[in-house]
Scaffold this motif. Sequence first.
Motif, PDB file in Angstrom:
ATOM      1  N   ASP A 152       0.422   3.856   1.870  1.00 49.53           N
ATOM      2  CA  ASP A 152       0.633   4.168   3.280  1.00 49.53           C
ATOM      3  C   ASP A 152      -0.295   3.288   4.109  1.00 49.53           C
ATOM      4  O   ASP A 152      -1.138   2.581   3.569  1.00 49.53           O
ATOM      5  N   GLN A 153      -0.162   3.329   5.406  1.00 49.54           N
ATOM      6  CA  GLN A 153      -0.923   2.409   6.267  1.00 49.54           C
ATOM      7  C   GLN A 153      -2.423   2.660   6.246  1.00 49.54           C
ATOM      8  O   GLN A 153      -3.200   1.799   6.637  1.00 49.54           O
ATOM      9  N   TYR A 154      -2.841   3.842   5.795  1.00 50.47           N
ATOM     10  CA  TYR A 154      -4.264   4.168   5.769  1.00 50.47           C
ATOM     11  C   TYR A 154      -4.900   3.972   4.396  1.00 50.47           C
ATOM     12  O   TYR A 154      -6.085   4.206   4.231  1.00 50.47           O
ATOM     13  N   ALA A 155      -4.116   3.561   3.409  1.00 48.88           N
ATOM     14  CA  ALA A 155      -4.647   3.357   2.059  1.00 48.88           C
ATOM     15  C   ALA A 155      -5.639   2.201   2.068  1.00 48.88           C
ATOM     16  O   ALA A 155      -5.438   1.187   2.738  1.00 48.88           O
ATOM     17  N   ILE A 156      -6.710   2.361   1.337  1.00 56.26           N
ATOM     18  CA  ILE A 156      -7.740   1.328   1.257  1.00 56.26           C
ATOM     19  C   ILE A 156      -7.348   0.252   0.251  1.00 56.26           C
ATOM     20  O   ILE A 156      -7.558  -0.937   0.473  1.00 56.26           O
TER      21      ILE A 156
ATOM     22  N   ARG B  81       0.849  -1.195   0.000  1.00 59.59           N
ATOM     23  CA  ARG B  81       0.000   0.000   0.000  1.00 59.59           C
ATOM     24  C   ARG B  81       0.881   1.241   0.000  1.00 59.59           C
ATOM     25  O   ARG B  81       2.029   1.198   0.454  1.00 59.59           O
TER      26      ARG B  81
END
Length: 102
Positions: free
Chosen positions: A59-63, A57
């Motif tokens: 970043d860690q918040y990417a869906i 991903r």
Amino acid sequence: MKNEKNKSNESLTSPSSISIQNREWWTVNETLKQGWFGRTTLYKLLNNGSIKSRLIRSDQYAITGKRLIHAPSVLAFIERSEGMDAHKADFDNTNLHEQGDR
């Protein structure tokens, strides 16, 4: 001008230009193109830990991201399955590998 652009693109080494057999990680589609099993079976094997994968991903918040399949684990699964009737195989057996190995 157009020929110069094509030459520069050809000189770049992209993952798609390297033979799939020489790579440690495959995309889901590359794995499916091998013809060993279908998408549903592949995801069952991923979920129960029989085959390792990683989700890349931004970043860690990417869906969304890109799922990569660990080629040696696919080949090892096939080796372990030699002589096994695919219709009788227990693909839901979570005891094959620890879940954290995916």
